[in-house]
Design a protein around this motif. Structure first.
Motif, short mmCIF file in Angstrom:
data_model
loop_
_atom_site.label_atom_id
_atom_site.label_comp_id
_atom_site.label_asym_id
_atom_site.label_seq_id
_atom_site.Cartn_x
_atom_site.Cartn_y
_atom_site.Cartn_z
N ILE A 160 59.08 55.56 -23.73
CA ILE A 160 58.34 54.69 -24.78
C ILE A 160 58.04 55.63 -25.95
O ILE A 160 57.53 56.70 -25.86
CB ILE A 160 56.85 54.26 -24.12
N VAL A 161 58.52 55.14 -26.97
CA VAL A 161 58.38 55.70 -28.37
C VAL A 161 57.52 54.68 -29.37
O VAL A 161 58.12 53.61 -29.60
CB VAL A 161 59.67 56.18 -28.97
N THR A 168 40.51 50.99 -36.64
CA THR A 168 41.84 50.42 -36.19
C THR A 168 43.11 51.24 -35.95
O THR A 168 43.69 52.01 -36.64
CB THR A 168 42.26 49.47 -37.30
N PHE A 169 43.21 51.12 -34.61
CA PHE A 169 44.57 51.78 -34.15
C PHE A 169 45.78 50.93 -33.99
O PHE A 169 45.65 50.06 -33.22
CB PHE A 169 44.22 52.84 -32.67
N GLU A 170 46.54 51.24 -34.61
CA GLU A 170 47.70 49.99 -34.60
C GLU A 170 49.16 51.02 -34.33
O GLU A 170 49.45 51.78 -34.95
CB GLU A 170 48.10 49.30 -35.83
N SER A 171 50.01 50.42 -33.46
CA SER A 171 51.13 51.04 -33.10
C SER A 171 52.25 50.17 -33.15
O SER A 171 52.20 48.81 -32.86
CB SER A 171 51.12 51.57 -31.94
N VAL A 172 53.46 50.60 -33.45
CA VAL A 172 54.76 49.75 -33.37
C VAL A 172 55.80 50.50 -32.40
O VAL A 172 55.91 51.44 -32.68
CB VAL A 172 55.37 49.55 -34.94
N TYR A 173 56.28 49.67 -31.48
CA TYR A 173 57.02 50.08 -30.68
C TYR A 173 58.68 50.30 -31.05
O TYR A 173 59.20 49.32 -31.50
CB TYR A 173 57.05 49.28 -29.21
N GLN A 174 58.95 51.39 -31.21
CA GLN A 174 60.18 51.98 -31.67
C GLN A 174 61.19 51.99 -30.72
O GLN A 174 62.55 51.56 -30.77
CB GLN A 174 60.06 53.45 -32.18
N ASP A 175 61.23 52.36 -29.64
CA ASP A 175 61.95 52.52 -28.51
C ASP A 175 61.22 52.10 -27.12
O ASP A 175 60.16 53.12 -26.56
CB ASP A 175 62.53 54.07 -28.32
N ILE A 176 61.91 51.53 -26.02
CA ILE A 176 61.39 51.35 -24.68
C ILE A 176 62.65 51.24 -24.01
O ILE A 176 63.44 50.74 -23.94
CB ILE A 176 60.69 49.72 -24.80
N ARG A 197 57.46 45.39 -26.54
CA ARG A 197 58.58 45.09 -26.87
C ARG A 197 59.12 45.95 -28.26
O ARG A 197 58.34 46.40 -28.97
CB ARG A 197 59.07 43.77 -27.14
N VAL A 198 60.29 46.49 -28.32
CA VAL A 198 60.80 47.23 -29.43
C VAL A 198 60.29 46.09 -30.64
O VAL A 198 60.60 44.83 -30.55
CB VAL A 198 62.24 47.57 -29.36
N GLY A 199 59.94 46.88 -31.70
CA GLY A 199 59.32 46.00 -32.85
C GLY A 199 58.10 45.33 -32.61
O GLY A 199 57.58 45.09 -33.77
N GLY A 200 57.55 45.40 -31.35
CA GLY A 200 56.12 44.86 -31.15
C GLY A 200 55.10 45.70 -31.69
O GLY A 200 55.25 46.84 -31.57
N ARG A 201 53.92 45.00 -31.72
CA ARG A 201 52.74 45.89 -32.11
C ARG A 201 51.58 45.76 -31.02
O ARG A 201 51.48 44.83 -30.39
CB ARG A 201 52.20 45.03 -33.37
N GLU A 202 50.78 46.92 -31.15
CA GLU A 202 49.58 47.10 -30.36
C GLU A 202 48.52 47.35 -31.36
O GLU A 202 48.57 48.21 -32.29
CB GLU A 202 49.70 47.97 -29.32
N VAL A 203 47.52 46.56 -31.33
CA VAL A 203 46.33 46.53 -32.26
C VAL A 203 45.03 47.03 -31.27
O VAL A 203 44.80 46.14 -30.42
CB VAL A 203 46.18 45.67 -33.25
N ASN A 204 44.27 47.93 -31.54
CA ASN A 204 43.15 48.39 -30.96
C ASN A 204 41.91 48.48 -31.85
O ASN A 204 42.06 49.37 -32.79
CB ASN A 204 43.11 49.29 -29.94
N ARG A 205 40.80 47.43 -32.10
CA ARG A 205 39.93 47.79 -32.88
C ARG A 205 38.56 48.03 -32.48
O ARG A 205 38.29 47.27 -31.22
CB ARG A 205 39.68 46.54 -33.85
N ALA A 206 37.89 49.15 -32.77
CA ALA A 206 36.56 49.36 -31.98
C ALA A 206 35.57 49.83 -33.16
O ALA A 206 36.33 49.94 -34.05
CB ALA A 206 36.96 50.77 -31.13
#
Length: 154
Positions: free
Chosen positions: A83-84, A69-77, A51-60
């Motif tokens: 998706i941005v 750790t790859f972490e994203s914050v959704y700016q626009d959907i 969701r806009v403002g939501g996070r995605e985290v992938n740790r490997a």
């Protein structure tokens, strides 16, 4: 001594998928589907709050044993269109890359054309633009495999 450098890189990747944009978009939005094609076998944790403002985290685990750790914050959907997200990649506690990515889903007569454009800042030689582009290309290939999975098969 640490290499104190900044490298900027931008790349775009295109893929065609034989499914409508809503179906391709759904593979980005569904946490279970996204984990299958994005997180990969080295992943020890994947979390998606799409969701806009939501996070995605992938740790490997990296090749050297460190945690990546790859972490994203959704700016626009915009469903089935765009998706941005802004992302960081850390190797242990060290920031390696900061980036902004736009994914566009364009309807075609045969399905969907996906255009992914990433603009990134690579810090102190911890990651190279070519590595990021190759890894992202691999993700889009894995997305194609995911999209060929029969519905309802885990």
């Amino acid at each position: 001594m640490t290499d104190r450098s900044v490298t900027h890189g931008t790349f775009s990747l295109e893929r065609s998928y034989q499914l409508p944009p809503a179906r391709v978009f759904a593979a980005w939005a569904d946490p279970t589907a996204k984990a299958r094609w994005f997180a990969g076998p080295a992943s020890v944790e994947h979390h998606l709050d799409f969701r806009v403002g939501g996070r995605e985290v992938n740790r490997a685990r990296g090749d050297g044993g460190e945690t990546l750790t790859f972490e994203s914050v959704y700016q626009d959907i915009v469903p089935a269109e765009r998706i941005v997200y802004a992302s960081t990649l850390h190797a242990g506690e060290t920031l390696a890359t900061a980036s902004l990515t736009t994914v566009e889903f364009r309807p075609t007569a045969g399905g969907t054309e996906l255009l992914l454009t990433e603009q990134a800042t690579f810090l102190d030689g911890h990651e190279e633009p070519a590595w990021r582009e190759r890894g992202t290309d691999d993700w889009l290939t894995a997305l194609g495999v995911e999209l060929r999975r029969p519905a309802g098969v885990e």
